[in-house]
Design an enzyme around this catalytic site. Structure first.
Site, short mmCIF file in Angstrom:
data_model
loop_
_atom_site.label_atom_id
_atom_site.label_comp_id
_atom_site.label_asym_id
_atom_site.label_seq_id
_atom_site.Cartn_x
_atom_site.Cartn_y
_atom_site.Cartn_z
CG ASN A 9 -1.73 1.23 1.39
OD1 ASN A 9 -1.77 2.06 0.48
ND2 ASN A 9 -2.39 1.38 2.53
CE LYS A 11 -0.07 3.22 4.73
NZ LYS A 11 0.00 3.26 6.18
CG HIS A 95 -5.71 1.88 5.35
ND1 HIS A 95 -5.24 2.81 6.24
CD2 HIS A 95 -4.70 1.00 5.16
CE1 HIS A 95 -4.00 2.51 6.57
NE2 HIS A 95 -3.64 1.41 5.92
CD GLU A 97 -2.83 5.50 6.80
OE1 GLU A 97 -2.81 5.52 5.56
OE2 GLU A 97 -1.91 4.98 7.47
CD GLU A 165 -3.26 -2.35 7.38
OE1 GLU A 165 -2.18 -2.58 6.85
OE2 GLU A 165 -3.93 -1.32 7.17
N GLY A 171 2.83 2.42 10.66
CA GLY A 171 3.78 3.52 10.46
C GLY A 171 4.51 3.93 11.71
CB SER A 208 5.68 -1.55 11.81
OG SER A 208 5.23 -0.23 12.05
P1 13P Z 1 3.28 0.48 7.52
O1 13P Z 1 3.79 -0.82 6.95
O2 13P Z 1 4.00 1.68 6.99
O3 13P Z 1 3.20 0.42 9.01
O4 13P Z 1 1.78 0.66 6.99
C1 13P Z 1 0.90 -0.40 7.14
C2 13P Z 1 -0.34 -0.08 6.40
O5 13P Z 1 -1.07 0.82 6.78
C3 13P Z 1 -0.64 -0.83 5.17
O6 13P Z 1 -1.92 -0.60 4.73
#
Ligand code: 13P
Length: 249
Positions: A9, A11, A95, A97, A165, A171, A208
């Site tokens: 992903n 982003k 997601h 976010e 997640e 992150g 992560s």
């Molecule tokens: P990270 O791997 O940067 O922690 O992000 C995970 C994520 O949100 C994947 O959708």
């Protein structure tokens, strides 16, 4: 069916040149016969270009979001048909976010899931608890609620995947530990068996994940792949996770 799905992903990262360079690197490396499926989910603006660039039988292509409605006055939004028309096969829905920054609720997420599956898109439905919810002991209740509400009206599960997640691991460099991943994935698997009578649905872990911790995470029972943010932008790290999955097959 592949044994693992390793999904990136991206982003809101990469311009078109950067996207091309990451994709070229992945493309030149990939193992044709592997039982591991590699998926990239770049920003919307790159989908059309990348679907022309890559051999979709080697790398799968997905979007990070979609709107639930067919078309109409939804300024700035992207429809299911638009994604399909540029060769996009997957979509990430719900997601954390999208939920926390853009206020998407379970009802909206459910509509996207149902309409995307009905149109033939493969859906990765994301669920996960916040740190506060985990500390209050609400993790399973939150996951059950997100699954129940997100999957209302879903009958055909062939194209459905779930990504667990934990919000506090995204992150942050903090991954959930082995026990936490194991018990949540088992919980999700049991929920899916109860809800659908079977469970061929892949459950991915996200938060992560990187080249160093991939082996430990992907070895856990009921972990069928990863949804990877930061590390998917570094082709060598992403390929190292992919190779770990191949090794574990
Ligand atoms: P990270 O791997 O940067 O922690 O992000 C995970 C994520 O949100 C994947 O959708």
């Amino acid at each position: 069916m592949s044994k693992y799905l390793i999904a990136g992903n991206w982003k809101m990262n990469t311009n078109l040149d950067e996207a091309k360079s990451i994709t070229d690197r992945l493309h030149s490396y990939l193992d044709y016969d592997s039982e591991v499926e590699l998926l990239i989910c770049p920003p919307f603006t790159h989908l059309s270009f990348l679907s022309e660039l890559i051999d979709l039988s080697r790398i799968s292509l997905g979007a990070q979001n979609v709107h639930s409605e067919k078309n109409g006055a939804y300024t700035g939004e992207i429809s299911i048909d638009m994604l399909l028309s540029v060769g996009c096969e997957y979509v990430i829905i719900g997601h954390s976010e999208r939920r926390s920054i853009f206020g998407e609720d379970d009802k909206f997420i459910n509509k996207k899931v149902v309409n995307s599956l009905n149109a033939g898109l493969r859906v990765i439905l994301c669920i996960g608890e916040t740190l506060e919810q985990r500390e209050k002991g609400e993790t399973f209740e939150i996951l059950e609620n997100q699954l129940e509400k997100g999957l209302i009206g879903v009958e055909k599960i062939i194209n459905l995947k779930i990504a667990y997640e934990p919000v506090w691991a995204i992150g942050t460099g903090k991954t959930a530990n082995k026990e936490q991943i194991s018990e949540t994935h088992e919980f999700i698997s049991k929920f899916l068996i109860k809800r659908f009578g079977e469970n061929n649905i892949k459950i991915l872990y996200g938060g992560s994940m990187n080249a160093e911790n991939a082996e430990e995470i992907l070895s856990i029972k009921n972990v069928n792949g990863g949804l990877i943010g930061g590390a998917s932008l570094k082709p060598d790290s992403f390929l190292s996770i992919y190779n770990t999955a191949i090794k574990l097959c």
